[in-house]
Scaffold this motif. Sequence first.
Motif, PDB file in Angstrom:
ATOM      1  N   THR A  12       0.804  -1.214   0.000  1.00 53.16           N
ATOM      2  CA  THR A  12       0.000   0.000   0.000  1.00 53.16           C
ATOM      3  C   THR A  12       0.834   1.259   0.000  1.00 53.16           C
ATOM      4  O   THR A  12       0.289   2.349   0.003  1.00 53.16           O
ATOM      5  N   THR A  13       2.151   1.113  -0.006  1.00 57.70           N
ATOM      6  CA  THR A  13       2.987   2.312  -0.018  1.00 57.70           C
ATOM      7  C   THR A  13       3.152   2.819  -1.425  1.00 57.70           C
ATOM      8  O   THR A  13       3.568   2.102  -2.303  1.00 57.70           O
ATOM      9  N   SER A 172       0.530   8.106  -0.353  1.00 58.71           N
ATOM     10  CA  SER A 172      -0.017   7.311   0.735  1.00 58.71           C
ATOM     11  C   SER A 172      -0.278   8.215   1.931  1.00 58.71           C
ATOM     12  O   SER A 172       0.212   9.349   2.004  1.00 58.71           O
ATOM     13  N   ASP A 173      -1.033   7.710   2.904  1.00 56.20           N
ATOM     14  CA  ASP A 173      -1.289   8.481   4.119  1.00 56.20           C
ATOM     15  C   ASP A 173       0.019   8.861   4.806  1.00 56.20           C
ATOM     16  O   ASP A 173       0.190   9.992   5.280  1.00 56.20           O
ATOM     17  N   ALA A 174       0.963   7.921   4.834  1.00 55.38           N
ATOM     18  CA  ALA A 174       2.249   8.196   5.479  1.00 55.38           C
ATOM     19  C   ALA A 174       3.002   9.294   4.751  1.00 55.38           C
ATOM     20  O   ALA A 174       3.641  10.146   5.379  1.00 55.38           O
ATOM     21  N   TRP A 176       1.653  11.737   2.927  1.00 59.64           N
ATOM     22  CA  TRP A 176       0.996  13.007   3.193  1.00 59.64           C
ATOM     23  C   TRP A 176       1.395  13.547   4.567  1.00 59.64           C
ATOM     24  O   TRP A 176       1.628  14.749   4.728  1.00 59.64           O
ATOM     25  N   LYS A 177       1.490  12.672   5.559  1.00 55.04           N
ATOM     26  CA  LYS A 177       1.850  13.116   6.899  1.00 55.04           C
ATOM     27  C   LYS A 177       3.270  13.653   6.945  1.00 55.04           C
ATOM     28  O   LYS A 177       3.607  14.470   7.805  1.00 55.04           O
ATOM     29  N   PRO A 215      -4.895  17.122   0.850  1.00 53.62           N
ATOM     30  CA  PRO A 215      -5.279  15.718   0.652  1.00 53.62           C
ATOM     31  C   PRO A 215      -6.773  15.590   0.397  1.00 53.62           C
ATOM     32  O   PRO A 215      -7.597  16.188   1.095  1.00 53.62           O
ATOM     33  N   GLU A 217     -10.042  12.797  -1.096  1.00 51.67           N
ATOM     34  CA  GLU A 217     -10.725  11.604  -0.612  1.00 51.67           C
ATOM     35  C   GLU A 217      -9.940  10.371  -1.019  1.00 51.67           C
ATOM     36  O   GLU A 217      -9.496  10.246  -2.160  1.00 51.67           O
ATOM     37  N   ALA A 218      -9.757   9.449  -0.100  1.00 50.90           N
ATOM     38  CA  ALA A 218      -8.972   8.245  -0.361  1.00 50.90           C
ATOM     39  C   ALA A 218      -9.571   7.439  -1.510  1.00 50.90           C
ATOM     40  O   ALA A 218     -10.797   7.340  -1.652  1.00 50.90           O
ATOM     41  N   TYR A 227      -7.336   0.203   0.322  1.00 52.74           N
ATOM     42  CA  TYR A 227      -6.826   1.560   0.144  1.00 52.74           C
ATOM     43  C   TYR A 227      -5.782   1.592  -0.971  1.00 52.74           C
ATOM     44  O   TYR A 227      -4.837   0.799  -0.980  1.00 52.74           O
ATOM     45  N   THR A 230      -4.187   8.429  -1.735  1.00 50.82           N
ATOM     46  CA  THR A 230      -4.994   9.641  -1.557  1.00 50.82           C
ATOM     47  C   THR A 230      -4.520  10.708  -2.529  1.00 50.82           C
ATOM     48  O   THR A 230      -3.357  11.121  -2.487  1.00 50.82           O
TER      49      THR A 230
END
Length: 380
Positions: A12-13, A172-174, A176-177, A215, A217-218, A227, A230
Amino acid sequence: MNISRSSKQLGTTLSLAAAVLLGACAQMPSQPESGPAATEPPLLSGAAAGTAGATPAPAPVVLRQDHPQTYTVAPGDTLWSIAGRFLQDPWRWREIWRQNPQLRNPNRIYPGDVLQFSHDADGQPQLAVAERDEVPLLKLSPKVRIEELSQPIPPVPRDAVESFLTRAVILSDAQWKGTPYIVADDDDQVVYAARDRVYARGSLFDQPRYQVFRPGEALREPGSDRYLGTPGVYLGEAILDQDGDPATFTLANTIAPIRAGDRLLPIEAERELYSFEPHPVPPDTEGSIIAKLDTDVTQITQYSSLIVNLGAQEGIEPGHVLAIYGRGRTVEDPVSGGSVKLPGERAGLLMIYKVHDLVSYGLVMQAERAIRLQDRVTTP
């Protein structure tokens, strides 16, 4: 070989480096409602319906009956439009194109080139540049740079994808963070616009200009809800005034209100549009349309940009062409009773122009009937 998304276990990365071409979108991509896409893949003809594992022999190239013997490339032409003058299936361009090694850029076609149709010694159709004047050069200033006055024709209309070339990301969420972000402005406002001064943290800023994203919507796998990443909503640019913690920026070219928490990403160089050409995806490729980029319009039409749930991990690359099939539906049999499942009909063709790890951006090249989110994409 089947490289459908559902048959592979993927990570998922997402990799930012896999974002080959980028696009601009001031609204988040429209996505379908959750739920599986209820269609069956179209039956394969010929050898593909025979022995399991056998690779079907490619069908002969079908020429248009009215194809010209010569064609002079004109400004505004695309590789797809030229291929359509000679072939019933424009994505099979590679099968008739003959490179001319004596030319400086044998893979590129320029306005003014004369294309000559002929047959080779084996009777196979071929197309080549019959004659070419060298592309003129313009020396802009001594020892600075030299630019071609004539640009090669692109595979697809430039204005259809230009806004998406350098102004869209999927992370990915990571990721974006981990991106730098805007903290506040210099006047305690809630939203910011062009010429406003803002402060940002989260990075050692070493570029003169950055793009501002939020960001969105996923993206989710149809059916499994897995997932996929994003997408970023493009908002504008930020010009670096002074690095530091926080760094100081001035906003520019904003197309939507910017807020604290919005992210900054370096501007990536636009990849050349002539770096790919139309060609079919590998056999048995299957995926789905999971979102559309041009959310200002409700219908998906020719030259709409879409996101499909196939990416680099399935071997997808810019230039790959997929057929779009509508979802099948179940109806009641009015005579025999019970229900019968109707197959999804072909709705159009999609060419991939930007590839991420798990998803790709594609342009609708032909719209033969209504195209909808969650329609299937497969080998043409």
